[in-house]
Design an enzyme around this catalytic site. Structure first.
Site, PDB file in Angstrom:
ATOM      1  N   SER A 138       0.793  -1.225   0.000  1.00 59.00           N
ATOM      2  CA  SER A 138       0.000   0.000   0.000  1.00 59.00           C
ATOM      3  C   SER A 138       0.823   1.271   0.000  1.00 59.00           C
ATOM      4  CB  SER A 138      -0.925  -0.001   1.216  1.00 59.00           C
ATOM      5  OG  SER A 138      -0.168  -0.105   2.409  1.00 59.00           O
ATOM      6  N   HIS A 149      -5.732  -3.729  -1.536  1.00 59.81           N
ATOM      7  CA  HIS A 149      -5.585  -2.839  -2.697  1.00 59.81           C
ATOM      8  C   HIS A 149      -5.685  -3.586  -4.023  1.00 59.81           C
ATOM      9  CE1 HIS A 149      -4.482   0.675  -0.252  1.00 59.81           C
ATOM     10  NE2 HIS A 149      -3.995  -0.254   0.563  1.00 59.81           N
ATOM     11  N   LYS A 165     -12.035   0.097  -0.013  1.00 61.96           N
ATOM     12  CA  LYS A 165     -11.204   0.773  -1.022  1.00 61.96           C
ATOM     13  C   LYS A 165     -11.949   0.752  -2.364  1.00 61.96           C
ATOM     14  CE  LYS A 165      -7.261  -0.194   1.856  1.00 61.96           C
ATOM     15  NZ  LYS A 165      -7.334   1.005   2.698  1.00 61.96           N
TER      16      LYS A 165
END
Ligand code: PMP
Length: 392
Positions: free
Chosen positions: A183, A211, A242
């Site tokens: 990340s 992610h 996310k």
């Protein structure tokens, strides 16, 4: 005279200020998106993990409102005690279908998913091998478990193999932990090699797809899909917060694993279930990921465009770019003071980025995250801003 037992807190805050590590929070108005408003100023947003632009999508918002009307605002208790709503299991089935696993379990955040899963899977007699750059929630889950934790250098498969050779047999169970997409660097884990090592040495492997989910792979299943490791017996955790624009974490894997976590993961058992709104938003976002591959394609077009602009930029910008294979692009700067100045300079120019400093990362960097909803002109403005601020 009585001693103030809390005096040390202010002293500690002063130390944090002196080191330029102090962090404050800014208020953002309106819906999230590629452009946001802070203190009346419009800013192009390169500081969000909302990769597909779904946190402000009207269909996702409508799903959250509908679920709230139907089920109320709160889950009102632990799912084991209070029960859950049909949408909780629907969401878990949708995650399992996306990930092509037997089942999935949804936690109240990704952070809690890591704490709960890791501490349920290993204990004092066990070994954890962990990439040095893993997310804090993996590291803290490892500490909570009480297992022996050894870190290998970032992405260093040979280092991991050495640790397996040296220590695997001294412990009962072994769990390898790695982010798939790192990340704070934006690079990927050498997953197929890590999977092979796990298989050879009889270790469990938990990967953090926070992610990756919705972003990587032909179906948007994540970096596990993209790196060709679907169905290899991994434990996949991730977040709804996310690319899926909601809130909540998950662990996907075998039916037995999920059943076990429902009985042993403290951060699932002893906490209130995910709210109906977050659950329905996550469910709708997964439906959009399944139905609209063009969003993912647009995100990757934007990543390619911005990367190209950065690489072709002046040397003082181009040379700072860390190797990345994701929508997370980082530019290294010498120290905390400089990164704050560049972050402020970009803000004055109408651009929001992450100015990330130790202790979050080993070295200070400008962290830029690309969204599917960015326009070419947004990327151009960012690079212009960086060029005028990073002159040497
Ligand atoms: N893992 C990684 C790699 C992350 O970046 C994050 C969020 N910063 C998390 C886990 C935690 O997810 P959540 O925000 O849902 O708690």
């Amino acid at each position: 005279m009585s001693i103030n037992p809390y005096g040390w807190i202010e002293e500690s805050l002063r130390t944090i200020h002196r080191a330029k590590w102090y962090r404050s929070v800014q208020e953002i108005m309106g819906r999230p998106g590629a452009v946001v408003r802070i203190d009346g100023q419009e800013l192009i947003n390169f500081a969000s993990n909302d990769y597909l632009g779904l946190a402000g999508d009207s269909r996702v918002i409508a799903a959250a409102i509908e679920a709230t009307q139907l089920y109320g605002t709160g889950a009102t208790g632990s799912r084991l005690i209070t029960g859950h709503r049909p949408i909780h299991r629907e969401l878990e089935r949708a995650i399992a279908a996306l990930k092509q696993t037997e089942d999935a379990i949804v936690f109240s955040s990704g952070y809690l998913a890591n704490l709960g899963a890791i501490s349920a899977l290993v204990g004092k007699r066990d070994l954890i091998l962990s990439d040095q750059y893993n997310h804090a929630s993996l590291k803290n889950g490892a500490i909570l478990s009480g297992a022996m934790v050894l870190e290998y250098a970032h992405g260093d498969v040979e280092g991991l193999k050495f640790l397996l050779e040296s220590y695997r047999n001294a412990y009962r169970r072994c769990l390898i932990l790695t982010d798939t997409v790192f990340s704070m660097d934006g690079d990927l884990c050498p997953l197929s090699k890590v999977v092979e090592l796990g298989e050879t040495y009889g270790c469990m492997l938990l990967v953090d797809e926070a992610h990756g989910t919705g972003v990587f792979g032909d179906r948007g299943a994540g970096a596990v899909e993209y790196l060709g490791c679907t169905g290899r017996g991994l434990i996949q955790m991730g977040t709804l917060s996310k690319a899926l624009g909601s809130l909540g974490g998950y662990v996907a894997g075998s039916a037995a694993l999920v059943d076990f976590l429902r009985n042993r993961a403290g951060s699932w058992i002893y906490t209130t279930g995910l709210s109906p709104a977050d659950t329905a938003a996550g469910l709708e976002a997964i439906a959009i990921v399944n139905q609209e591959p063009q969003r993912r394609a647009k995100l990757w077009q934007n990543v390619k465009y911005l990367k190209q602009l950065l690489v072709e930029s002046v040397p003082s910008v181009a040379s700072r770019l860390l190797p990345s294979e994701s929508p997370i692009l980082c530019l290294q700067v010498p120290d905390a003071q400089t990164v704050l100045a560049v972050g402020e300079g970009l803000k004055a120019a109408g651009i929001l980025v992450g100015a990330v400093r130790p202790p979050t990362v080993p070295t200070s960097r400008i962290r830029v995250t690309v969204m599917a909803t960015h326009e070419k002109a947004h990327c151009e403005r960012l690079v212009e801003g960086l060029q005028s601020l990073l002159k040497s």
